[in-house]
Design a protein around this motif. Structure first.
Motif, mmCIF file in Angstrom:
data_model
loop_
_atom_site.group_PDB
_atom_site.id
_atom_site.type_symbol
_atom_site.label_atom_id
_atom_site.label_comp_id
_atom_site.label_asym_id
_atom_site.label_seq_id
_atom_site.Cartn_x
_atom_site.Cartn_y
_atom_site.Cartn_z
ATOM 1 N N GLU A 1 0.820 -1.215 0.000
ATOM 2 C CA GLU A 1 0.000 0.000 0.000
ATOM 3 C C GLU A 1 0.855 1.267 0.000
ATOM 4 O O GLU A 1 0.388 2.338 -0.397
ATOM 5 C CB GLU A 1 -0.939 0.018 1.209
ATOM 6 C CG GLU A 1 -2.093 -0.943 1.117
ATOM 7 C CD GLU A 1 -1.773 -2.311 1.728
ATOM 8 O OE1 GLU A 1 -0.564 -2.674 1.768
ATOM 9 O OE2 GLU A 1 -2.713 -2.998 2.159
ATOM 10 N N CYS B 1 -9.823 8.104 -0.726
ATOM 11 C CA CYS B 1 -9.321 7.063 0.183
ATOM 12 C C CYS B 1 -9.659 7.444 1.629
ATOM 13 O O CYS B 1 -8.773 7.882 2.390
ATOM 14 C CB CYS B 1 -7.815 6.890 0.017
ATOM 15 S SG CYS B 1 -7.288 6.559 -1.679
ATOM 16 N N TRP C 1 -7.538 6.426 4.740
ATOM 17 C CA TRP C 1 -6.181 6.918 4.918
ATOM 18 C C TRP C 1 -6.172 8.156 5.813
ATOM 19 O O TRP C 1 -7.142 8.912 5.862
ATOM 20 C CB TRP C 1 -5.551 7.293 3.571
ATOM 21 C CG TRP C 1 -5.248 6.130 2.683
ATOM 22 C CD1 TRP C 1 -5.464 4.811 2.928
ATOM 23 C CD2 TRP C 1 -4.659 6.200 1.371
ATOM 24 N NE1 TRP C 1 -5.048 4.048 1.872
ATOM 25 C CE2 TRP C 1 -4.551 4.876 0.898
ATOM 26 C CE3 TRP C 1 -4.222 7.246 0.567
ATOM 27 C CZ2 TRP C 1 -4.016 4.577 -0.360
ATOM 28 C CZ3 TRP C 1 -3.685 6.958 -0.686
ATOM 29 C CH2 TRP C 1 -3.584 5.630 -1.139
#
Length: 309
Positions: free
Chosen positions: A235, A282, A285
């Motif tokens: 990632e 995202c 995150w």
């Protein structure tokens, strides 16, 4: 009413990190250009006269830390070590506002420990010399001395060799962590033993007027821990791609042993736009726009204007 003391714990960013060798005791030798950002944790506290030290942890990144035994927290360990070395009979009630991700390569715990040393030296009116404080810091962890220093510098050895450098400008950055921790010991075990970098590559006399000039110089350096870290946590590559594809990105790189990465952007507006777009795409995150701390932004931070929530 007792006065409340407060100290900021800025995020540490390794603009480059080279592994230059390994000592006989197993510790790796590093060389790294380190700066600090306007994003960070905040430590506050009130004086006690009974010698007791307490720690409460709050904030968006408190998570499991708030449930753990605070005796093991680096802030408590720093406080008790400082108490022992100084011989003070005073104590403190400390509150850590945890805003940085845990175990993320931007020195969160080390920055908190350094903030505790600074705060308690002020609160307890201690007069310890810099050498004593550096010894205390190094006993707590390899990144604590550089966080105690708190300014742009070249870090070498196992973290104890610090060369102060000229301030960098308040260059816009975006910090991103994918929400997963990576094990620093595991990353070092995965490092190729024959892949050590040459030391002394950075010009310690260099000064930079812009992010573009800094990134041009950084092009000849890198992060030697990136490949082993990315092999363990792919990632990290996704984060770097997300940073690099946004308009105005001059450089995207992993900090420390990861998994937090940083992007340097041409303007504050581009950094904020990139952070907003990436955060929307995202949502799991941790994403924050910030800037490099220099004298100008450090003054703003002193009045609480430069630490985003």
């Amino acid at each position: 009413m007792s006065a409340t003391y407060s100290e900021q714990a800025p995020a540490k960013v390794n603009l480059f990190l080279h592994v230059t060798g390994k000592r006989d005791d197993g510790y790796h030798l590093l060389e790294s250009l380190v700066c600090f950002t306007a994003a960070g944790d905040v430590l506050s506290g009130e004086l006690r006269d009974d010698g007791k030290i307490t720690l409460s942890i709050t904030g968006p990144m408190a998570g499991p830390l708030s449930l753990e035994d605070t005796e093991n927290n680096l802030v408590t360990r720093a406080a008790k070590t400082l108490q022992t070395v100084s011989g003070t009979a005073l104590g403190a009630d400390l509150i850590l506002d945890k805003r940085l991700p845990i175990a993320s390569g931007i020195g969160g715990g080390s920055a908190d420990a350094a903030a505790a040393i600074r705060l308690l030296c002020d609160m307890w009116k201690l007069d310890l010399d810099a050498e004593s404080l550096d010894r205390i810091a190094l006993s707590l962890g390899a990144d604590v001395p550089v966080c105690l220093h708190g300014k742009t510098c070249l870090m070498a050895g196992i973290g104890e060799e610090i060369t102060e450098l000229s301030d960098l400008p308040p260059i816009p950055m975006v910090l991103i962590n994918p929400g997963k921790a990576v094990s620093t010991p595991e990353i070092f075990r995965a490092l190729e033993a024959d892949g050590y970098s040459q030391s002394g590559l950075w010009n310690t006399n260099a000064e930079f007027a812009s992010g573009a000039a800094l990134c041009d110089a950084l092009a000849d350096c890198g992060n030697d821990l990136f490949l082993p870290a990315a092999s363990i946590l792919p990632e990290i590559c996704d984060v770097l791609s997300a940073l690099a594809r946004e308009e105005g990105c001059l450089l995207a790189r992993m900090s420390g042993s990861g998994a937090t990465c940083f992007g340097i952007y041409d303007t504050t507006e581009q950094a904020e736009r990139a952070a907003n777009l990436i955060a929307a795409e995202c949502p799991d995150w941790w994403v924050i726009p910030t800037q490099i701390l220099c004298q100008e932004t450090r003054v703003l931070s002193d009045i609480g204007a430069s630490f985003p929530d």
